[in-house]
Enzyme design. Structure first.
Site, PDB file in Angstrom:
ATOM      1  N   GLU A  76     103.147  13.770  13.574  1.00  0.00           N
ATOM      2  CA  GLU A  76     103.466  14.737  14.620  1.00  0.00           C
ATOM      3  C   GLU A  76     104.708  14.328  15.398  1.00  0.00           C
ATOM      4  OE1 GLU A  76     100.149  15.348  17.211  1.00  0.00           O
ATOM      5  OE2 GLU A  76     101.304  16.485  18.690  1.00  0.00           O
TER       6      GLU A  76
ATOM      7  N   ASP B 278      99.786   9.297  23.266  1.00  0.00           N
ATOM      8  CA  ASP B 278      99.496  10.213  22.162  1.00  0.00           C
ATOM      9  C   ASP B 278     100.350   9.950  20.930  1.00  0.00           C
ATOM     10  OD1 ASP B 278      98.447  12.270  20.761  1.00  0.00           O
ATOM     11  OD2 ASP B 278      99.570  13.847  21.774  1.00  0.00           O
TER      12      ASP B 278
ATOM     13  N   GLU C 213      92.221  18.519  27.006  1.00  0.00           N
ATOM     14  CA  GLU C 213      93.154  19.590  26.665  1.00  0.00           C
ATOM     15  C   GLU C 213      92.466  20.951  26.569  1.00  0.00           C
ATOM     16  OE1 GLU C 213      95.157  18.084  23.133  1.00  0.00           O
ATOM     17  OE2 GLU C 213      96.611  17.088  24.419  1.00  0.00           O
TER      18      GLU C 213
HETATM   19  O1  GCW Z   1      98.439  14.810  19.856  1.00  0.00           O
HETATM   20  C1  GCW Z   1      97.830  15.845  20.501  1.00  0.00           C
HETATM   21  C2  GCW Z   1      98.205  16.991  19.644  1.00  0.00           C
HETATM   22  C3  GCW Z   1      97.155  18.063  19.621  1.00  0.00           C
HETATM   23  C4  GCW Z   1      95.822  17.412  19.303  1.00  0.00           C
HETATM   24  C5  GCW Z   1      95.496  16.392  20.392  1.00  0.00           C
HETATM   25  C6  GCW Z   1      94.213  15.618  20.124  1.00  0.00           C
HETATM   26  C7  GCW Z   1      93.971  18.244  18.042  1.00  0.00           C
HETATM   27  O2  GCW Z   1      99.449  17.485  20.051  1.00  0.00           O
HETATM   28  O3  GCW Z   1      97.537  19.003  18.655  1.00  0.00           O
HETATM   29  O4  GCW Z   1      94.801  18.347  19.155  1.00  0.00           O
HETATM   30  O5  GCW Z   1      96.502  15.459  20.473  1.00  0.00           O
HETATM   31  O6  GCW Z   1      94.300  14.536  19.597  1.00  0.00           O
HETATM   32  O7  GCW Z   1      93.148  16.105  20.450  1.00  0.00           O
END
Ligand code: GCW
Length: 714
Positions: free
Chosen positions: A406, A378, A304
């Site tokens: 989240e 995720d 990311e």
């Molecule tokens: O779940 C996603 C989140 C990000 C997060 C990423 C990760 C810390 O939306 O906010 O960043 O995963 O786990 O690295």
């Protein structure tokens, strides 16, 4: 006379308006030590007439003070600290303080403990024994758990040792106080006033974590800033480490890959460049001078947008091993995250971590552990277990769960995560034949690893109740308990938690636990039933937005995940599609190859199926989907009724919070249902099954909703 009467009246008035001394705002978590009824208080007192110990140090003091605090709260008396055992004493002992103990300590390691009702000097005592003082602290918390939850206190014969070595919280806390995916207010780390001011909350944080066996904390966000490795910030982290040390909790830091360039102007961050390696070694030495028991580094690299070794055509192992060499002389470790997927990789996102890491098995240094999220995408309301579990036998893998919600209703939805954690830990990878559970992968028994770990992304913030809601505290609690022993049941943990958080009265515990146990499935039902995933609004991930299709990267768009079209819905991960199922061990892959043998709860994760596909219930996929949404909403309505019936048993403040949050949850569950149905119906073009209501608004209304200030969004 009149003046005196007046004073008297004022005094009476003040008494009646003053808030009850025991007002409950959730700050005390499960360590409330509420007054027991007379009979129970007498029983507790008889088993703790005194606290006997001959040792002296900060950890033992933490243990004895906690026992005194707990006993004062539950029984209104504080037992004396004595050196000699008395009749009915709680006796805390290690082999260092007492050469002969009436209990064997082998197998308990340096964190476990034994609790036994026994005799000492002809007196009946409750012995809490351990190889170390931290073990005694854990034992003291266990005894307090029994005392708080109404369990018997006699004839005890308990032995307990953690099955997983590293049991960590991961804070996604930024240096400016914002918590990424945090829904409980700002960060509890007051970086600005550290290291000089160490508020009492840090000690309470350590107490809470030690009470459930957590032994490490990563202080800063995996989306790290290089600044956290500068001298002032190392001093701040050291101050926290000093507070946590007596509680057996080590401090770790997330690091930014390009820190050597950003902080000291190096030309590269190539892990094979000797200057880069030397920089990290010097940095590690500097950290260990300030924090001698520093745990190590957590790294999000090439994920990311974060920089990493692949930017220099090196592998994750090259990067991890270079850092591992820097901390190795100090006994430190590196936790290297496997949460990777690349914008220029057109392959199924669910496959990419496996594709990157599988071939690196056996190439990591022995103080590296690879941190893998529970599922391949995720932290969705439901994900099949990550295919890396079981697939890297020569590499220790640690679990990453998300405690902060989240994707499961954030702060206000009551969605107890115990069943989600349990489902993943119990999943059978078949990696070494039937019965190779994910729990055995991460506790090291499957492939004989000594370095083992589990991490939970914390849901903690400065809110008085720490976690954004009273019920979110249960997720923190459940994570810690399962980290200590992944074989515990989510239901048993919920029972302990409810008894300590509210009252051991079965009239409360039974309905609360029942409500908690079904609550995560309800969220799955109203958000992402039958294996759907990642249909949340962009960025903030709050609320439904399955229609989004215009974002730059394909995998940013919900339509990528559900693939609904005129013919049907779901992501084909079989041979005819991305073939992600081939990443699982053959028996699992075989089961998942056919929709008929795929667990229905994961159906659309693995298969794209016609809207009229017949579910096991006999109904069509479309009707079944709608019924799942209906069921989710109905469950929340039932939770509201359950909670209302509990009004007499819960203090007003915590009752009102949950009542209000359930109302929000009900409204939002309905919104989820209606928006999802409105959208999918526009594609499926089928009528709603009889008895299911039409959405309250048309699709455009749902699409028009906008949430620019949703919390936790970086
Ligand atoms: O779940 C996603 C989140 C990000 C997060 C990423 C990760 C810390 O939306 O906010 O960043 O995963 O786990 O690295």
């Amino acid at each position: 006379m009149i003046a005196r009467l007046f004073c008297y009246l004022i005094a009476v008035a003040m008494i009646s308006v003053a808030p009850a001394a025991s007002a409950e705002d959730g700050y005390d978590l499960w360590l409330r030590y509420a007054p027991a009824n007379d009979a129970r208080a007498g029983e507790i007192t008889r088993h703790a007439t005194a606290i006997a110990t001959t040792g002296h140090n900060a950890t033992l003091t933490a243990a004895t003070q906690e026992l005194q605090r707990g006993l004062l709260g539950m029984t209104h008396t504080t037992p004396a600290l004595t050196r000699a055992v008395a009749q009915g004493a709680l006796w805390l002992a290690t082999p260092a303080t007492d050469a002969t103990l009436p209990v064997a300590l082998d197998g308990l390691g340096d964190e476990g403990y034994a609790i036994r009702s026994t005799q000492a000097d002809g007196k009946a005592v409750t012995l809490i024994a351990a190889n170390s003082d931290v073990g005694l602290l854990h034992g003291a918390f266990h005894w307090l758990r029994l005392a708080q939850s109404g369990a018997p206190l006699d004839r005890l014969d308990i032995r307990s040792a953690p099955k997983i070595k590293l049991r960590l919280l991961n804070h996604w806390d930024n240096l400016d106080g914002m918590v990424e995916r945090g829904y409980a207010g700002q960060s509890i780390w007051d970086w600005w006033r550290l290291p000089d001011y160490k508020g009492p909350r840090y000690t309470d944080y350590a107490r809470a974590n030690a009470s459930i066996g957590i032994n490490g904390t990563v202080l800063n966000n995996v989306n790290a800033k290089a600044t956290s490795l500068t001298a002032p910030y190392i001093a701040k982290a050291a101050a926290l480490a000093d507070v946590f040390r007596p509680y057996g909790i080590k401090v770790y830091l997330s690091v930014k890959w390009t820190a050597p360039m950003e902080l000291d102007g190096l030309k590269t961050a190539d892990p094979l460049d000797p200057q880069v390696a030397a920089w990290w070694k010097a940095k590690a030495d500097e950290i260990y001078r300030a924090i001698p028991d520093f745990g190590g580094f957590l790294v999000k690299a090439n994920s990311e947008g974060q920089p990493g070794p692949q930017d220099y055509d090196r592998t994750h192992a090259d990067g991890a091993n270079m850092l591992a060499a820097a901390v190795k002389p100090h006994g430190g470790i590196v936790m290297w995250r496997a949460f990777v997927y690349a914008h220029d990789n057109p392959d199924d996102r669910a496959k990419q971590a496996y594709d990157d890491f599988k071939s690196l098995d056996g190439t990591f240094a022995d103080n590296v552990i690879v941190q893998v999220k529970n599922g391949a995408i995720d932290f969705q309301p439901r994900e099949p277990f990550h295919p890396l579990f079981g697939a890297m036998p020569k590499t220790p893998l640690m679990m990453e769960f998300q405690i902060t919600k989240e994707y499961l209703g954030q702060s206000t939805h009551l969605t107890y995560l115990g069943p989600l954690f349990e489902e993943t830990l119990d999943a059978d990878t078949y990696a070494r034949g039937k019965g190779s559970t994910v729990a055995e992968v991460i506790d090291g028994t499957l492939d004989g690893h000594k370095l083992t770990g589990i991490a939970g992304v914390a849901n903690i913030g400065v809110d008085r109740d720490w976690s954004g809601s009273i019920f979110n505290q249960a997720d923190w609690y459940a994570f810690g308990r399962l980290a200590w022993n992944p074989d515990l049941s989510a239901e048993g943990i919920a029972r302990e938690w409810a008894a300590m958080t509210f009252t051991p009265d079965p009239k409360l515990v039974k309905p609360v636990v029942a409500m908690m146990m079904g609550s995560r499935e309800a969220a799955v039902d109203y958000m992402t039933p039958l294996g759907l995933a990642h249909v949340m609004g962009t960025g903030h991930h709050y609320g439904p937005a399955p229609w989004i299709s215009d974002l730059a990267r394909p995998e940013w768009n919900p339509v990528y995940y559900h693939k609904a079209d005129a013919t049907g819905i779901g992501f084909d991960r079989t041979k005819s599609g991305s073939n992600a199922i081939a990443q699982y061990a053959p028996p699992v892959a075989k089961m998942l190859a056919d929709p008929k043998t795929t667990p229905e709860k994961e159906l659309l994760w693995f298969h794209h199926l016609p809207w009229d596909y017949r579910l096991k219930s006999g109904e069509t996929l479309w009707d079944g989907l709608v019924h799942h949404y209906d069921r989710g909403v109905a469950y929340v309505a039932d939770m509201q009724k359950t909670w209302e019936n509990l009004r007499p048993l819960v203090d007003p403040e915590r009752f009102a919070q949950t009542e209000a949050f359930l109302k929000i949850q009900h409204r939002e569950a309905k919104w989820w249902r209606d928006a999802s149905i409105a959208y999918f119906q526009s594609i499926a073009k089928r009528p709603l099954p009889t008895g299911s209501d039409a959405p309250a608004h048309d699709l455009d209304w749902y699409k028009a909703q906008d949430f620019p200030y949703a919390p936790g969004n970086p």
